[in-house]
Each structure stands twice: as C-alpha cells, then as structure tokens.
Design a protein around this motif. Structure first.
Motif, mmCIF file in Angstrom:
data_model
loop_
_atom_site.group_PDB
_atom_site.id
_atom_site.type_symbol
_atom_site.label_atom_id
_atom_site.label_comp_id
_atom_site.label_asym_id
_atom_site.label_seq_id
_atom_site.Cartn_x
_atom_site.Cartn_y
_atom_site.Cartn_z
ATOM 1 N N ILE A 56 20.083 37.731 35.262
ATOM 2 C CA ILE A 56 19.976 38.906 34.389
ATOM 3 C C ILE A 56 20.500 40.117 35.174
ATOM 4 N N ASP A 57 21.545 40.758 34.661
ATOM 5 C CA ASP A 57 22.118 41.921 35.370
ATOM 6 C C ASP A 57 21.283 43.162 35.114
ATOM 7 N N GLN A 58 20.861 43.285 33.849
ATOM 8 C CA GLN A 58 20.158 44.500 33.464
ATOM 9 C C GLN A 58 19.099 44.173 32.424
ATOM 10 N N MET A 59 17.949 44.768 32.551
ATOM 11 C CA MET A 59 16.904 44.578 31.550
ATOM 12 C C MET A 59 16.088 45.859 31.448
ATOM 13 N N THR A 60 15.284 45.957 30.380
ATOM 14 C CA THR A 60 14.486 47.180 30.229
ATOM 15 C C THR A 60 13.110 46.971 30.884
ATOM 16 N N TYR A 61 12.415 48.095 31.079
ATOM 17 C CA TYR A 61 11.061 48.021 31.646
ATOM 18 C C TYR A 61 10.193 47.105 30.791
ATOM 19 N N ARG A 62 10.331 47.258 29.469
ATOM 20 C CA ARG A 62 9.472 46.479 28.581
ATOM 21 C C ARG A 62 9.751 44.985 28.701
ATOM 22 N N GLU A 63 11.039 44.647 28.823
ATOM 23 C CA GLU A 63 11.379 43.230 28.962
ATOM 24 C C GLU A 63 10.812 42.669 30.265
ATOM 25 N N MET A 64 10.943 43.431 31.335
ATOM 26 C CA MET A 64 10.402 42.953 32.620
ATOM 27 C C MET A 64 8.897 42.796 32.540
ATOM 28 N N ARG A 65 8.248 43.751 31.888
ATOM 29 C CA ARG A 65 6.789 43.697 31.754
ATOM 30 C C ARG A 65 6.359 42.409 31.042
ATOM 31 N N GLU A 66 7.065 42.107 29.931
ATOM 32 C CA GLU A 66 6.714 40.906 29.164
ATOM 33 C C GLU A 66 6.944 39.646 29.999
ATOM 34 N N LEU A 67 8.066 39.609 30.721
ATOM 35 C CA LEU A 67 8.372 38.419 31.511
ATOM 36 C C LEU A 67 7.415 38.279 32.701
ATOM 37 N N ALA A 68 7.079 39.411 33.305
ATOM 38 C CA ALA A 68 6.166 39.363 34.459
ATOM 39 C C ALA A 68 4.795 38.889 33.999
ATOM 40 N N ASN B 171 20.875 38.394 50.937
ATOM 41 C CA ASN B 171 22.215 38.537 50.376
ATOM 42 C C ASN B 171 22.330 39.927 49.738
ATOM 43 N N PRO B 172 22.263 40.976 50.568
ATOM 44 C CA PRO B 172 22.192 42.333 50.001
ATOM 45 C C PRO B 172 23.439 42.762 49.245
ATOM 46 N N GLU B 173 24.544 42.012 49.444
ATOM 47 C CA GLU B 173 25.777 42.378 48.706
ATOM 48 C C GLU B 173 25.646 42.055 47.219
ATOM 49 N N ALA B 174 24.835 41.078 46.878
ATOM 50 C CA ALA B 174 24.675 40.710 45.456
ATOM 51 C C ALA B 174 24.092 41.915 44.705
ATOM 52 N N PRO B 175 24.609 42.189 43.492
ATOM 53 C CA PRO B 175 24.188 43.409 42.799
ATOM 54 C C PRO B 175 22.720 43.432 42.374
ATOM 55 N N GLY B 176 22.098 42.271 42.204
ATOM 56 C CA GLY B 176 20.682 42.236 41.820
ATOM 57 C C GLY B 176 20.484 42.493 40.330
ATOM 58 N N THR B 177 19.228 42.714 39.959
ATOM 59 C CA THR B 177 18.895 42.986 38.552
ATOM 60 C C THR B 177 18.398 44.418 38.440
ATOM 61 N N MET B 178 19.009 45.180 37.545
ATOM 62 C CA MET B 178 18.557 46.559 37.320
ATOM 63 C C MET B 178 17.545 46.589 36.181
ATOM 64 N N ILE B 179 16.471 47.345 36.379
ATOM 65 C CA ILE B 179 15.477 47.517 35.317
ATOM 66 C C ILE B 179 15.527 48.983 34.907
ATOM 67 N N VAL B 180 15.867 49.198 33.657
ATOM 68 C CA VAL B 180 16.155 50.566 33.192
ATOM 69 C C VAL B 180 15.448 50.841 31.856
ATOM 70 N N GLN B 181 15.626 52.050 31.377
ATOM 71 C CA GLN B 181 14.986 52.460 30.129
ATOM 72 C C GLN B 181 15.576 51.735 28.898
ATOM 73 N N ASP B 182 16.901 51.715 28.812
ATOM 74 C CA ASP B 182 17.594 51.109 27.660
ATOM 75 C C ASP B 182 18.733 50.235 28.136
ATOM 76 N N ARG B 183 19.063 49.247 27.299
ATOM 77 C CA ARG B 183 20.265 48.470 27.590
ATOM 78 C C ARG B 183 20.948 48.153 26.270
ATOM 79 N N ASP B 184 22.216 47.815 26.345
ATOM 80 C CA ASP B 184 22.920 47.407 25.134
ATOM 81 C C ASP B 184 22.525 45.954 24.879
ATOM 82 N N ASN B 185 21.729 45.748 23.817
ATOM 83 C CA ASN B 185 21.234 44.381 23.608
ATOM 84 C C ASN B 185 21.980 43.642 22.501
ATOM 85 N N SER B 186 23.123 44.209 22.073
ATOM 86 C CA SER B 186 23.815 43.596 20.935
ATOM 87 C C SER B 186 24.344 42.204 21.281
ATOM 88 N N LYS B 187 24.755 42.011 22.531
ATOM 89 C CA LYS B 187 25.351 40.709 22.872
ATOM 90 C C LYS B 187 24.291 39.692 23.256
#
Ligand code: ASP
Length: 456
Positions: free
Chosen positions: A238-250, A279-295
């Motif tokens: 997962i490249d990017q997810m919202t706080y709410r999504e992380m909360r539900e998954l956690a 592996n600090p070069e890997a971009p990781g997962t960003m947890i943000v306020q909003d994401r484009d969830n259309s795809k």
C-alpha cells in the motif's frame, strides 16, 4: 522537521543501531528520534521488554532476580561493546535497574510498569551516548522533564494533551533528541507504560506536540501490505492510505502500527510514513488525510480471531424500550467492552473479545439476563469466531462491493455468521468461523486485488 521512531528490531543490536544512525544522518530534518527497547535479533530471541517482565515478576514473587537482571544487563552490555562505548554506560544501566527494583511494590502493576519502562529508557540513553561518541551532538530526553503526561490509574493509560506545550520545546534542542518510547508520567509523577507496542504512541504524541512535518515510523517491513503476507503470497504493497483506513486495519490485526498511535498525529494532521530500517530507500506507506480512492476502493483485508458471541432472544424485544441499554449495562457492570451488536426484531447478539470473558462471568451474565430481562433464550454461541474486515474509503461510493465479497466467501463454501457495515462505510465486517479464515482471505484477495479485478 521530522520525528522518527525506531521499533524493537531496528534497535535490537549494534548493527541495527548503526543503521539507525545512518538514517538519521542522511536527512538533517530528522531531529527527534523515539526508540523502543531492544527487540528480537532472530526469531527465537527474547525482547528486552519480555526479559524485564520476567525480572519484575521474579522481584514480586521471589524468583531468581540475579539471573533475570544479568539477562537484561547482558543485552545492553553486548550492544555497548559492539558499539565500542565505554563500560560506564553499562554501569549506568545496571544501577538504574537496581534502583527501580527498590521502588515500592505496593501496586504490582505500577511496579511492573517501572521495570518495563527501563527497556526504552536505557536504550535511549545508550543511543544518545553512541551519537555523541561518533561526534554527532545528541541528548537523551527524560519523558518526565520533557512533559509526556499521562492520566492516573486505574483508567486505561492515555496521554494528556496538556503536556504538549512543554513537549513542543523539544524542537529547540541544538542537536538530535533521543526520546524513549512506551511510557509517560502522571501529574503525581507516577510512571505508566502504554500497551505493548506503545512506543508508536510516544512517537505520534511527540510528532503532534512539535507539529512535525512528518512522523516516520521505522520498522522491519518495506510497507504496509494489503493482506497478511503469511496467508497471501506476495500481497500488494500500500503506497498511500488514510488515517481512517489504517485505524480500521490496525484494529483488525495489522500489527505494523499500533492502533492507538494514530490519534495524536491525526488530530494535528501530521502525515505518517511507515518505513523499513533495513531498506530505507523503499518509499514506505504514507498515511494521510485523503487519498484518491477511485482506482482502489478497497485498500486492505484484515482478520482477527478470538471473539465470542452472546445471543439473546425475547419475543417482542423490538417494542421493549430500554432492552438494549439494560443488556449492555450488564456487560458494563462486568467491565466488558463490546465490538458489534447485530440485531433482529426479537434478538440481539453481542460480539465480545474472548479476553474479557471467564467461565465465571459468562455464567453471571447469562443468569442476570435471564432474571432481569426475562429473555426467552440466552447463551454464548459455541464457536470460535474470526472477524474479516474489508477496508477502504472508496467503498462508500462503489456499488456491488458487498455482493462481490459475499460471492467470494460463498466460493469457499464457508458460512457468513454476521455482516456489519460500519456507519462510516469505511469497513465491511464478516463474522465467520475461525477455521475458514485463511481460505476466505485468499479468495477475497483474489477478488479485490488481482490485477484484472482492481477496477471492476
Ligand atoms: N518495548 C515495548 C514492547 O515490546 C514497546 C514497543 O516496543 O513499542 O511492547
């Protein structure tokens, strides 16, 4: 300015601590470093926190304190030796543990907290010493002096935002600040630890208090994955997810990030990035306020087991004002928190985590419901439940998702015991028999994450 938190495996050995230092050095905006206690170096290894719990129990119940103490000091000693630090740091740690062992044992739980907290506290001192040893200006921050305030017992430990103002001053430090995770102090100076894995919470609190531009949570995986890699081979990152999504998954079993850790960052809109120390070069997962969830309307599939269902039936229940309240009051009296309450017109089920239940309180609850609510039928269902949770902000706007999920589950020939779509529509929960859990996850993963199905 970034706050970075390094978990137990990231600080488990000298080799790992050197990686931490390289990561901090590589970006001058990494100013505050929150650390866990040394974790496992290999799968059969013991975490220092667990060694400390053994030590606390030995002190409380007449066990072998000497051996337990040496096991803890030995871990730090080997790290300090490999980092070529002077012996002094090992002496500081030994003295600190001896001092903690002499504190009052009147309240066993608080005594255990005092011992447990030594894991992160001493690691922060050691890591600060190492920074200085290699010529990087750094200081250890004591949570009491820095202002990490928590509430008093017996309520569940939670941070008090009143401490933020003082904590904010951490950003004025000249060099790197090394802050121990996992514990804080009440206004009456009592040390309390968060739940296990709670250094994530400290990191988030500090990041919120200093209004960091980013909270980086370094762990031992490249990112958060859309499903458990032990169940689904090679799941999508997962490249990017919202706080709410992380909360539900956690909540439902994603252990990469503590479920209580999001709130402070969320309230001050500090973005969080989950990254890999190895592996600090890997971009990781960003947890943000909003994401484009259309795809990708669904972002992840989680599962958690260990639930029981209390079933209550009474004819004309729907017309009885206060029935639900009185039922839940009985659970409250037993200090039981509930997870879901699916209901029909004349029946209601309450889904409860097994950790709240004992043979004794089960019988008491059943008897009270029979006597006080005159239920026609009341029993705990005889089945090990798992909750499978489909999570995604895009579910709200996408038609047919429940049908697709139910069809996927049907293909596994498993029964759905309960369906609950949270009012926010960020999650869809299926209560199922634990024995069917893995095959259902695999089928749901196929349905929602296999390339061809992503945009359906
Ligand atoms: N050391 C603590 C634990 O093992 C807290 C943490 O690492 O986050 O639970």
């Amino acid at each position: 300015m970034k706050v970075c938190k390094f978990g137990g495996t990231s600080v488990a050995s000298a080799k790992q601590i050197k990686k931490v230092v390289e990561i901090v050095k590589s970006d001058s905006s990494r100013k505050i470093v929150v650390v866990s206690a040394p974790g496992k170096r290999f799968s059969e290894d013991e975490k220092v926190t667990d060694l400390l719990i053994t030590l606390a129990n030995a002190a409380l119940h007449g066990g072998d304190i000497e051996t337990a103490l040496e096991n803890v000091v030995g871990r730090y000693q080997s790290i300090a030796n490999d980092l070529e630090l002077e012996n002094a740091i090992e002496q500081v740690i030994r003295k600190d543990l001896e001092r903690r062992l002499l504190t009052t044992k009147e309240d066993e739980s608080l005594f255990i907290d005092t011992i447990k907290a030594a894991g992160e506290d001493n690691n922060a001192k050691l890591i600060a010493a190492y920074f200085n040893h290699i010529g990087i200006l750094a200081e250890y921050a004591c949570p009491k002096e820095a202002g990490l305030l928590v509430n008093e017992r017996p309520a569940r430990v939670q941070a008090l935002p009143e401490g933020y103002e003082k904590l904010e001053k951490l950003k004025e430090a000249e060099g790197i600040v090394v802050f121990p995770g996992f514990f804080g102090y009440t206004k009456s100076d009592t040390l309390r630890t968060f739940n296990r894995g709670g250094s994530d919470i400290t990191g988030s609190l500090v990041a919120a208090a200093v209004r960091a531009d980013l909270y980086e949570n370094f762990t031992d995986v490249d990112s958060v994955y859309s499903a458990n890699p032990n169940v689904v081979g090679n799941p999508m990152a997962i490249d990017q997810m919202t706080y709410r999504e992380m909360r539900e998954l956690a909540y439902a079993g994603f252990s990469v990030f503590h479920d209580e850790a999001l709130m402070p960052a969320f309230l001050r809109a500090v973005p969080v990035c989950i990254k890999n120390t190895n592996n600090p070069e890997a971009p990781g997962t960003m947890i943000v306020q909003d994401r484009d969830n259309s795809k990708q309307p669904v972002i992840g599939i989680a599962a958690d087991d260990g639930f029981s269902t209390l079933f209550v039936e009474k004819y004309l229940m729907n017309q009885e004002v206060g029935f639900g309240r009185r039922l839940l009051q009985i659970l409250e009296d037993e200090c039981i928190s509930f997870e879901h309450t699916p209901s029909g017109i004349d029946n209601m089920s309450v889904i409860i985590r097994n950790e709240y239940l004992t043979d004794e309180n089960r019988l008491k609850i059943i008897k009270r419901i029979q006597d006080e609510l005159q239920a026609d039928d009341v029993h705990f269902r005889d089945m090990e439940y798992s909750m499978i949770v489909l999570v995604g902000e895009g579910m709200r706007h996408t038609k047919g998702l429940t049908a697709r999920a139910a069809t996927a589950i049907a293909k596994t020939e498993s029964n759905i015991e309960m369906i609950n779509q949270g009012s926010s529509e960020v999650s869809l929960v299926f209560g199922i028999n634990k024995k069917d859990e893995e095959k259902i996850i695999r089928e749901l993963y196929k349905e929602f994450f296999q390339e061809a199905n992503l945009l359906v």
